[in-house]
Scaffold this active site. Structure first.
Site, mmCIF file in Angstrom:
data_model
loop_
_atom_site.group_PDB
_atom_site.id
_atom_site.type_symbol
_atom_site.label_atom_id
_atom_site.label_comp_id
_atom_site.label_asym_id
_atom_site.label_seq_id
_atom_site.Cartn_x
_atom_site.Cartn_y
_atom_site.Cartn_z
ATOM 1 N N ARG A 164 0.856 -1.174 0.000
ATOM 2 C CA ARG A 164 0.000 0.000 0.000
ATOM 3 C C ARG A 164 0.900 1.235 0.000
ATOM 4 N NH1 ARG A 164 -2.026 -3.702 3.717
ATOM 5 N NH2 ARG A 164 -4.131 -4.479 3.265
ATOM 6 N N LYS A 189 -1.853 -2.814 7.513
ATOM 7 C CA LYS A 189 -3.262 -2.688 7.884
ATOM 8 C C LYS A 189 -3.597 -3.706 8.963
ATOM 9 C CE LYS A 189 -7.794 -2.122 5.715
ATOM 10 N NZ LYS A 189 -8.529 -2.151 4.423
ATOM 11 N N HIS A 295 -2.756 3.132 -5.548
ATOM 12 C CA HIS A 295 -3.330 1.858 -5.104
ATOM 13 C C HIS A 295 -3.639 0.934 -6.278
ATOM 14 C CE1 HIS A 295 -4.687 -0.369 -1.628
ATOM 15 N NE2 HIS A 295 -5.796 -0.716 -2.253
ATOM 16 N N ARG A 298 -1.046 -1.677 -6.712
ATOM 17 C CA ARG A 298 -1.201 -2.847 -5.833
ATOM 18 C C ARG A 298 -2.179 -3.840 -6.454
ATOM 19 N NH1 ARG A 298 -1.242 -4.767 -0.357
ATOM 20 N NH2 ARG A 298 -3.297 -5.418 0.372
ATOM 21 N N HIS A 321 -3.627 -9.870 3.243
ATOM 22 C CA HIS A 321 -5.067 -10.007 3.451
ATOM 23 C C HIS A 321 -5.335 -11.001 4.570
ATOM 24 C CE1 HIS A 321 -6.027 -8.651 -0.944
ATOM 25 N NE2 HIS A 321 -5.859 -7.632 -0.118
ATOM 26 N N TYR A 330 -9.532 -10.660 -7.153
ATOM 27 C CA TYR A 330 -8.662 -10.524 -8.328
ATOM 28 C C TYR A 330 -8.864 -11.675 -9.301
ATOM 29 C CZ TYR A 330 -6.532 -6.998 -5.389
ATOM 30 O OH TYR A 330 -6.340 -5.893 -4.592
#
Length: 348
Positions: A164, A189, A295, A298, A321, A330
């Site tokens: 990120r 995150k 972003h 990414r 994630h 994706y």
């Protein structure tokens, strides 16, 4: 006071809970005290400064929307009216509306010490499921070639590692391992660490960058500065670590600034808005019509990794994630449209 709220206010809010002050003291004089208490609690619970600023702003808007009434005198009706106003009159996104609700919820629960059974009845806006914008490899190449300077290296790093933007800007010298060809991403995150790949093509550019950054750091030390922000309480535990080379940002700002929390003059990391503007400008130069932000690089990293045949669990770990379902979006980009489906028109 609303009958829906049962409060047990902490000592530093005693001035706000005093009945005489409530009826006679102007609301404008009490507002800053409440917001200061909100900031204090956010810092005690180690919320990021961005979240702190956002929550304080939403609470301020909530109070102003209801004519500067104290939140202690309001309840579910006022909260619902404010959230509805955001959605209907301001046309904010669902995620923005939910952030406003989270800020108000934090205020009542952690600052005013209120019991909030009625908050469950306040509707949470449903965030729409959108497919991410993904660039083709040709578009990525053209985009990167249209960039220059520090923004070019940062954009290449984002695409090459799946970071990120803020993870790349907060990258520290000690977290790049050239020998193992990996980068450790700290406090991503959810405050989680992870390891991602160090692209071979970025080794020499990053080494050059570090030499330039080290000269800048030495110049700061010579002038009596050179201290960098340290996470949590590490500054107290290791007082000299903030000046150590390994803790410095890989991409420092060109100017020193005052830390908004401590008041210490430090060199912060490179500005995110500068990278965002550079990427948007480069997309226009490259003739890319898709909405393009850092972003997007990414998203493109994840999609191109899956296209190359890498396992989805591997991609999940590289992206950080928590749930593989987040990574699976994706696969939808791969399988829907484009080369993933043969149109019946092409069979005629």
């Amino acid at each position: 006071m609303s009958e829906h709220i049962t409060t047990s206010a902490p000592a530093y809010l005693s001035a706000l809970s005093d009945s005489g002050a409530t009826s006679q003291q102007p609301h404008a004089n009490r507002g800053p005290k409440l917001l200061d208490a909100l900031r204090t609690q956010l810092r005690v619970m180690h919320y990021a400064i961005r979240t702190e600023d956002a929550y304080v702003d939403w609470v301020r808007r909530f109070i102003l929307f209801h004519g500067k009434r104290h939140p202690r005198d309001m309840g579910p009706k006022e909260v619902a009216e404010f959230l509805s106003h955001l959605a209907v009159a301001r046309s904010v996104s669902a995620s923005t509306q939910n952030q406003a609700k989270a800020a108000i919820l934090f205020l009542y629960r952690h600052v005013l010490g209120a019991e909030l059974p009625w908050m469950d009845d306040v509707v949470i806006a449903k965030v729409p499921q959108r497919l991410p914008v993904v660039l083709t490899t040709r578009e990525v190449r053209n985009l990167l070639q249209s960039l220059s300077g520090t923004s070019s290296l940062i954009a290449s790093l984002l695409y090459g590692t799946g970071m990120r933007l803020m993870e790349g800007l907060r990258l520290r010298v000690k977290d790049i391992d050239f020998e193992r060809r990996e980068i450790v991403i700290r406090e991503g995150k959810g405050s989680k660490d992870r390891v991602t790949v160090l692209p071979e093509n970025l080794i020499e550019p990053l080494q050059q960058r570090l030499r330039k950054t080290q000269r800048l750091h030495q110049s700061d030390l010579d002038e009596g500065f050179g201290e960098v922000h340290m996470p949590d309480a590490l500054q107290l535990k290791y007082p000299k670590a903030g000046r150590a080379w390994g803790w410095q940002y890989v991409f420092p700002s060109q100017v020193r600034s005052v830390d908004p929390r401590s008041g210490v003059v430090r060199r912060h990391h490179f500005g995110e808005q500068a990278v965002q503007r550079a990427v948007a400008g480069a997309a226009r130069l490259a003739g890319i019509d898709k909405p393009c932000s850092p972003h997007v690089l990414r998203h493109s990293f994840a999609t191109h990794m899956l296209q190359a045949g890498y396992d989805i669990r591997t991609v999940q770990e590289l992206l950080g994630h928590a749930n593989v379902a987040t990574t699976q979006i994706y696969t939808h980009v791969l399988n829907k449209g484009g080369r993933g489906v043969l149109s019946p028109l092409d069979q005629l």
